[in-house]
Design a protein around this motif. Structure first.
Motif, PDB file in Angstrom:
ATOM      1  N   PHE B  44       0.842  -1.194   0.000  1.00  0.00           N
ATOM      2  CA  PHE B  44       0.000   0.000   0.000  1.00  0.00           C
ATOM      3  C   PHE B  44       0.881   1.250   0.000  1.00  0.00           C
ATOM      4  CE2 PHE B  44      -4.197  -1.768   0.809  1.00  0.00           C
ATOM      5  CZ  PHE B  44      -3.904  -3.031   1.294  1.00  0.00           C
ATOM      6  N   THR B  45       0.466   2.254  -0.721  1.00  0.00           N
ATOM      7  CA  THR B  45       1.159   3.530  -0.733  1.00  0.00           C
ATOM      8  C   THR B  45       0.134   4.647  -0.588  1.00  0.00           C
ATOM      9  OG1 THR B  45       2.900   2.705  -2.194  1.00  0.00           O
ATOM     10  CG2 THR B  45       2.644   5.093  -2.049  1.00  0.00           C
ATOM     11  N   VAL B  46       0.301   5.503   0.400  1.00  0.00           N
ATOM     12  CA  VAL B  46      -0.592   6.647   0.608  1.00  0.00           C
ATOM     13  C   VAL B  46       0.230   7.913   0.460  1.00  0.00           C
ATOM     14  CG1 VAL B  46      -2.137   7.810   2.195  1.00  0.00           C
ATOM     15  CG2 VAL B  46      -2.033   5.304   2.188  1.00  0.00           C
ATOM     16  N   THR B  47      -0.127   8.746  -0.478  1.00  0.00           N
ATOM     17  CA  THR B  47       0.603   9.987  -0.717  1.00  0.00           C
ATOM     18  C   THR B  47      -0.192  11.157  -0.157  1.00  0.00           C
ATOM     19  OG1 THR B  47       1.603   9.089  -2.733  1.00  0.00           O
ATOM     20  CG2 THR B  47       1.610  11.489  -2.465  1.00  0.00           C
ATOM     21  N   ILE B  48       0.368  11.862   0.801  1.00  0.00           N
ATOM     22  CA  ILE B  48      -0.276  13.023   1.414  1.00  0.00           C
ATOM     23  C   ILE B  48       0.449  14.270   0.953  1.00  0.00           C
ATOM     24  CG2 ILE B  48      -0.944  14.145   3.567  1.00  0.00           C
ATOM     25  CD1 ILE B  48      -2.324  11.489   3.132  1.00  0.00           C
ATOM     26  N   PRO B  49      -0.213  15.163   0.263  1.00  0.00           N
ATOM     27  CA  PRO B  49       0.468  16.383  -0.178  1.00  0.00           C
ATOM     28  C   PRO B  49       0.636  17.368   0.965  1.00  0.00           C
ATOM     29  CG  PRO B  49      -1.832  16.481  -0.779  1.00  0.00           C
ATOM     30  CD  PRO B  49      -1.611  15.119  -0.157  1.00  0.00           C
ATOM     31  N   LYS B  50       1.643  18.199   0.838  1.00  0.00           N
ATOM     32  CA  LYS B  50       1.827  19.283   1.801  1.00  0.00           C
ATOM     33  C   LYS B  50       0.814  20.382   1.490  1.00  0.00           C
ATOM     34  CE  LYS B  50       5.470  21.937   1.309  1.00  0.00           C
ATOM     35  NZ  LYS B  50       6.861  22.441   1.360  1.00  0.00           N
ATOM     36  N   PHE B  51       0.163  20.906   2.503  1.00  0.00           N
ATOM     37  CA  PHE B  51      -0.825  21.951   2.248  1.00  0.00           C
ATOM     38  C   PHE B  51      -0.941  22.871   3.460  1.00  0.00           C
ATOM     39  CE2 PHE B  51      -4.519  21.199   4.929  1.00  0.00           C
ATOM     40  CZ  PHE B  51      -4.276  19.929   5.409  1.00  0.00           C
ATOM     41  N   VAL B  52      -1.434  24.053   3.210  1.00  0.00           N
ATOM     42  CA  VAL B  52      -1.783  24.990   4.274  1.00  0.00           C
ATOM     43  C   VAL B  52      -3.077  25.686   3.887  1.00  0.00           C
ATOM     44  CG1 VAL B  52      -0.555  27.014   3.363  1.00  0.00           C
ATOM     45  CG2 VAL B  52      -0.867  26.772   5.832  1.00  0.00           C
ATOM     46  N   TYR B  53      -3.897  25.964   4.883  1.00  0.00           N
ATOM     47  CA  TYR B  53      -5.220  26.539   4.640  1.00  0.00           C
ATOM     48  C   TYR B  53      -5.470  27.647   5.656  1.00  0.00           C
ATOM     49  CZ  TYR B  53     -10.394  26.680   4.743  1.00  0.00           C
ATOM     50  OH  TYR B  53     -11.707  27.062   4.730  1.00  0.00           O
ATOM     51  N   VAL B  54      -5.991  28.753   5.207  1.00  0.00           N
ATOM     52  CA  VAL B  54      -6.372  29.846   6.097  1.00  0.00           C
ATOM     53  C   VAL B  54      -7.749  30.340   5.684  1.00  0.00           C
ATOM     54  CG1 VAL B  54      -5.171  31.558   4.672  1.00  0.00           C
ATOM     55  CG2 VAL B  54      -5.744  32.108   7.049  1.00  0.00           C
ATOM     56  N   ARG B  55      -8.602  30.590   6.689  1.00  0.00           N
ATOM     57  CA  ARG B  55      -9.952  31.113   6.452  1.00  0.00           C
ATOM     58  C   ARG B  55     -10.224  32.224   7.453  1.00  0.00           C
ATOM     59  NH1 ARG B  55     -15.790  27.976   7.298  1.00  0.00           N
ATOM     60  NH2 ARG B  55     -17.061  29.866   7.360  1.00  0.00           N
ATOM     61  N   ILE B  56     -10.658  33.391   6.937  1.00  0.00           N
ATOM     62  CA  ILE B  56     -11.066  34.507   7.780  1.00  0.00           C
ATOM     63  C   ILE B  56     -12.429  34.965   7.272  1.00  0.00           C
ATOM     64  CG2 ILE B  56     -10.482  36.784   8.699  1.00  0.00           C
ATOM     65  CD1 ILE B  56      -8.438  34.663   9.401  1.00  0.00           C
ATOM     66  N   GLY B  57     -13.492  34.628   7.997  1.00  0.00           N
ATOM     67  CA  GLY B  57     -14.842  34.985   7.588  1.00  0.00           C
ATOM     68  C   GLY B  57     -15.434  33.913   6.675  1.00  0.00           C
ATOM     69  N   THR B  58     -16.170  34.373   5.666  1.00  0.00           N
ATOM     70  CA  THR B  58     -16.815  33.431   4.747  1.00  0.00           C
ATOM     71  C   THR B  58     -15.759  32.619   4.023  1.00  0.00           C
ATOM     72  OG1 THR B  58     -18.682  34.928   4.441  1.00  0.00           O
ATOM     73  CG2 THR B  58     -18.333  33.238   2.762  1.00  0.00           C
ATOM     74  N   GLY B  59     -15.956  31.300   3.972  1.00  0.00           N
ATOM     75  CA  GLY B  59     -14.964  30.469   3.308  1.00  0.00           C
ATOM     76  C   GLY B  59     -15.527  29.101   3.005  1.00  0.00           C
ATOM     77  N   THR B  60     -14.747  28.316   2.277  1.00  0.00           N
ATOM     78  CA  THR B  60     -15.097  26.946   1.930  1.00  0.00           C
ATOM     79  C   THR B  60     -13.991  26.033   2.431  1.00  0.00           C
ATOM     80  OG1 THR B  60     -16.178  27.742  -0.083  1.00  0.00           O
ATOM     81  CG2 THR B  60     -15.705  25.385   0.058  1.00  0.00           C
ATOM     82  N   ASN B  61     -14.348  24.962   3.108  1.00  0.00           N
ATOM     83  CA  ASN B  61     -13.331  24.065   3.654  1.00  0.00           C
ATOM     84  C   ASN B  61     -12.433  23.513   2.555  1.00  0.00           C
ATOM     85  OD1 ASN B  61     -13.998  24.341   6.331  1.00  0.00           O
ATOM     86  ND2 ASN B  61     -15.442  22.640   6.316  1.00  0.00           N
ATOM     87  N   ALA B  62     -11.140  23.590   2.787  1.00  0.00           N
ATOM     88  CA  ALA B  62     -10.129  23.042   1.896  1.00  0.00           C
ATOM     89  C   ALA B  62     -10.294  23.508   0.456  1.00  0.00           C
ATOM     90  CB  ALA B  62     -10.136  21.520   1.957  1.00  0.00           C
ATOM     91  N   ALA B  63     -10.732  24.740   0.276  1.00  0.00           N
ATOM     92  CA  ALA B  63     -10.887  25.265  -1.082  1.00  0.00           C
ATOM     93  C   ALA B  63     -10.792  26.786  -1.038  1.00  0.00           C
ATOM     94  CB  ALA B  63     -12.226  24.841  -1.676  1.00  0.00           C
TER      95      ALA B  63
END
Lengths: 129, 207
Positions: B44-63
């Motif tokens: 099995f191989t699971v690839t997790i990308p590096k990411f950063v997320y910031v939300r201030i006010g109205t926003g969409t999760n992970a987008a």
């Protein structure tokens, strides 16, 4: 044999093409070809503060009056004799004119500097831009 | 003789390799042993990308979400400069309150706020960001996301320590803004939608 510090070795490898420097290529986690190793993002928030234009007229004996100005608003206030009187505004230069019902013994400027109100002046009209 | 031995060894190992490759990961076992067992493997191989997320006010999760909220303060005439705090309107949680969230998976995150200068009314008058109060309360995470101090024309930054292990950071909060109203200031509208220094930039930076 001279021993190079690692950053210097990487720089030399870059200058002479990576194919002849297998060690630098394998150290890719340090020798990133991209200049943006860090991940960055930004979000924004806007702010608005609304301050109304107004005149505040106050006397020692009478109530403090706060008037919300409109572009053409004017306010007149009657102050009893022997009173201290003050006028303030946040809307620019005030036009100040006393209404004298009887011959006065002084000038309107005395009222602006909080001198005792002259008994012959019965009303003050102020206006701001 | 030596050459013959070497050749024999090579042929034997090659035959074994080909035998294994031809059947992939399967095993056929026969015999009289009890119990009779066979096993096969699966990788099995699971690839997790590096990411950063910031939300201030109205926003969409992970987008990405391009909507920018505007917090508006209207000071009553009777209270201009008397120190009575003024609540705001707007924000995704209304009443001058916003959702704030930072999420990342590669170590300590630098979280900052930046203003271009004090708010101004376009007529030369200004209100300092020191007159903006922020109340931070917890939202869904046990630890509330701190608010970097607002400074006129400058950036302030705080380091967010990972909340899980040594790499994962997951913090959110409810930020409630109010105007301190401690000074009599000139009439006008200060700040606005990306104008007159009314915009604050909240940035995250992760290794």
């Amino acid at each position: 044999m001279r021993r190079w510090a690692r950053p210097q070795a990487l720089w030399i490898c870059a200058a002479s093409a990576l194919t002849i420097c297998p060690q630098a290529a394998q150290a890719g986690s340090r020798f990133a070809t991209s200049s943006t190793e860090r991940v960055e993002e930004a979000a924004h928030l806007d702010f608005t503060i609304r301050i109304p234009a107004l005149i505040v007229m106050a006397s020692a004996k009478g109530p403090k009056e706060t008037v919300l100005l409109t572009p053409a608003a004017r306010k007149s206030s009657e102050s009893p004799p022997d009173d201290r009187f003050s006028v303030s505004t946040n809307a620019g230069t005030l036009a100040f004119a006393p209404t004298v019902t009887e011959p006065s013994r002084g000038t309107a400027q005395d009222a602006l500097t909080e001198s005792p109100v002259l008994p012959n002046i019965r009303a003050y009209v102020v206006a701001a831009p | 003789m030596t050459k013959k031995l070497i050749l024999a060894a090579v042929l034997t190992s090659t035959a074994s390799f080909l035998s294994t490759a031809a059947h992939a990961e399967s095993r056929f076992v026969t015999g009289t042993a009890s119990p009779l067992t066979a096993s096969a493997n699966l990788d099995f191989t699971v690839t997790i990308p590096k990411f950063v997320y910031v939300r201030i006010g109205t926003g969409t999760n992970a987008a990405n979400n391009t909507n920018v909220d505007n917090i508006v303060f209207t000071v009553p005439a009777a209270n201009v400069g008397d120190g009575t705090a003024v609540a705001g309107t707007g924000g995704d949680l209304t009443g001058g309150q916003v959702t704030a969230r930072v999420l990342g998976n590669n170590g300590t995150i630098a979280f900052s706020s930046t203003t271009l200068g004090p708010l101004n009314n376009g007529a030369g008058d200004t209100i300092s960001w020191s007159q903006m109060n922020v109340a931070v309360t917890a939202n869904t995470t046990a630890t509330a996301l701190v608010h970097p101090t607002l400074v006129d024309g400058a950036t302030t930054s705080v380091n967010l320590t990972p909340t899980s292990g040594t790499k994962v950071t997951n913090l959110d909060a409810r930020w409630t803004f109010s105007y301190r109203n401690q000074n009599v200031v000139a009439a006008g509208t200060y700040g606005g939608v990306n104008t007159q220094n009314g915009r604050v930039t909240y940035a995250v930076s992760m290794p």
